[in-house]
Design an enzyme around this catalytic site. Structure first.
Site, PDB file in Angstrom:
ATOM      1  N   ASN A  40     -10.038  -1.115  -0.430  1.00  0.00           N
ATOM      2  CA  ASN A  40      -8.953  -0.749  -0.421  1.00  0.00           C
ATOM      3  C   ASN A  40      -8.263  -1.164  -1.425  1.00  0.00           C
ATOM      4  O   ASN A  40      -7.882  -2.461  -1.736  1.00  0.00           O
ATOM      5  CB  ASN A  40      -8.767  -1.477   1.259  1.00  0.00           C
ATOM      6  CG  ASN A  40      -7.032  -1.478   1.741  1.00  0.00           C
ATOM      7  OD1 ASN A  40      -6.578  -1.226   0.281  1.00  0.00           O
ATOM      8  ND2 ASN A  40      -6.591  -1.574   2.391  1.00  0.00           N
ATOM      9  N   CYS A  52       0.673  -1.084   0.352  1.00  0.00           N
ATOM     10  CA  CYS A  52      -0.454   0.081   0.513  1.00  0.00           C
ATOM     11  C   CYS A  52       0.563   1.131   0.030  1.00  0.00           C
ATOM     12  O   CYS A  52       0.313   2.317  -0.280  1.00  0.00           O
ATOM     13  CB  CYS A  52      -1.004  -0.132   1.407  1.00  0.00           C
ATOM     14  SG  CYS A  52      -2.097  -1.765   1.105  1.00  0.00           S
ATOM     15  N   HIS A  82      -3.517   6.820   2.054  1.00  0.00           N
ATOM     16  CA  HIS A  82      -3.691   5.365   1.200  1.00  0.00           C
ATOM     17  C   HIS A  82      -5.465   5.058   1.986  1.00  0.00           C
ATOM     18  O   HIS A  82      -5.638   5.713   3.234  1.00  0.00           O
ATOM     19  CB  HIS A  82      -2.978   4.504   1.837  1.00  0.00           C
ATOM     20  CG  HIS A  82      -3.008   2.960   1.969  1.00  0.00           C
ATOM     21  ND1 HIS A  82      -3.857   2.405   0.928  1.00  0.00           N
ATOM     22  CD2 HIS A  82      -3.185   2.235   3.059  1.00  0.00           C
ATOM     23  CE1 HIS A  82      -4.267   1.378   1.211  1.00  0.00           C
ATOM     24  NE2 HIS A  82      -4.276   1.020   2.298  1.00  0.00           N
TER      25      HIS A  82
END
Length: 351
Positions: A307, A123, A276
């Site tokens: 996500n 990420c 993020h």
């Protein structure tokens, strides 16, 4: 006498010239997810902020999504793929260990013979890519660099587990980094904490799968056992949610503050905050710890994208600029963090 070699002329500044994204068409609601896990729409929204997540169908590959985002970013920047001096793809879900996704992408978009390579930084991978793109441009190694975050996480989900499967979506985001007359990308703050290596990761390695299949092939059950073994040992994602949440909230707020310090600005100077998109609660807590003014636009793309790992920040940036075009030219703090555990952050001028 020692010969004097040539050295590449350097540039003082770089910036993001354009941004683009690709969002797949399959929308998965919380009700859909609850077919597989014992949960509810209310619980998922309260714990994560996610209402829906987008996932790619079986005919849409990671490279398809990366190509869509890359072409959109090039169009936004107003440059041709042939002008690219490097192509960087951050991904943990390209199904081939080698060759790289970046080499295939460079060929697809017409960037050959630009150097191309992948980053495996989960990420934080997009922010790692921006750090490298900035360095390549300012060092004179490339005039323009394409940085892509692309993930098809749905290929590595066990729908029946509760730690991470319901969080994840698919997609791709990309930026084009090139020369600038003024500072457009601050010094990057990046690093890792390998002591928490196991906090997010795959259930099995490729070697685990290979060895189990070979053992199954030699058993009396034969083909039937091979198929069962492959299904059971296909690597899927898991996380230690509490460890990750605490680390993200407390340690990443410190790194975000350090990125502001390195940039020589305060939170009051920001136009946007693009973290993020891991969890809405993490985002909201970071906003509090950074004491962001109400004037700062905060990316909350996770509500309907889920996500998307390395793709989340550029996807959120692209949406933010489309919905708030007046932010163009303003300062945005972006920070990525995830499996490794790894992190990366910088302040950028929005294209």
């Amino acid at each position: 006498m020692t010969a004097v070699m040539n050295q590449t002329p350097t540039r003082e500044f770089s910036r993001i010239h354009g941004v683009g994204s690709f969002r797949p068409d399959v929308i998965v609601s919380n009700e859909d997810v609850c077919q597989w896990i014992d949960s509810s729409d209310e619980w998922i929204q309260q714990r994560t902020g996610i209402v829906t997540r987008a996932r790619a169908d079986e005919n849409t590959s990671l490279l398809d999504m990366a190509e869509g985002a890359a072409l959109a970013a090039l169009a936004s920047a107003g440059i041709e793929a042939s002008q690219l001096g490097a192509v960087i793809v951050s991904t943990v879900t390209f199904p081939h260990a080698t060759p790289s996704a970046a080499a295939a992408l460079a060929d697809r978009i017409g960037a050959t013979p630009a150097p191309a390579f992948d980053i495996s930084a989960a990420c934080a991978g997009y922010c790692y890519g921006v750090a490298q793109g900035d360095a390549l441009v300012r060092s004179g190694m490339a005039e323009y660099v394409l940085v892509v975050g692309a993930e098809k996480l749905s290929d590595y989900i066990d729908n029946h587990e509760r730690t991470i499967s319901f969080l994840l979506g698919d997609g791709a985001g990309a930026v084009v980094i090139g020369p600038s007359d003024t500072t457009g990308i601050s010094p990057s703050v990046w690093g890792s904490d390998g002591s928490k290596w196991s906090a997010i990761g795959m259930t099995h390695s490729q070697l685990d799968l290979r060895d189990a299949v070979l053992a199954a092939e030699s058993s009396p059950e034969g083909t039937a056992l091979v198929a069962s073994t492959e299904a059971q040992l296909w690597p899927t994602l898991r996380q230690d949610g509490q460890t990750v949440f605490r680390w993200a909230v407390w340690e990443m707020a410190k790194m975000a503050k350090l990125a502001l310090e390195k940039a020589g600005i305060t939170s009051a100077d920001l136009s946007a905050f693009i973290p993020h998109q891991a969890n809405m609660r993490i985002i909201d807590e970071m906003v509090k710890q950074l004491k962001l003014p109400e004037s700062v636009v905060v990316a909350r793309d996770i509500a309907d994208a889920g996500n998307t790992s390395a793709a989340s920040i550029p996807m959120a940036m692209d949406r933010m600029l489309k919905e708030n075009p007046e932010l163009s030219g303003g300062l945005a703090l972006q920070i990525g963090f995830g499996a490794g555990l790894v992190f990366g952050a910088q302040v950028v001028v929005l294209p």
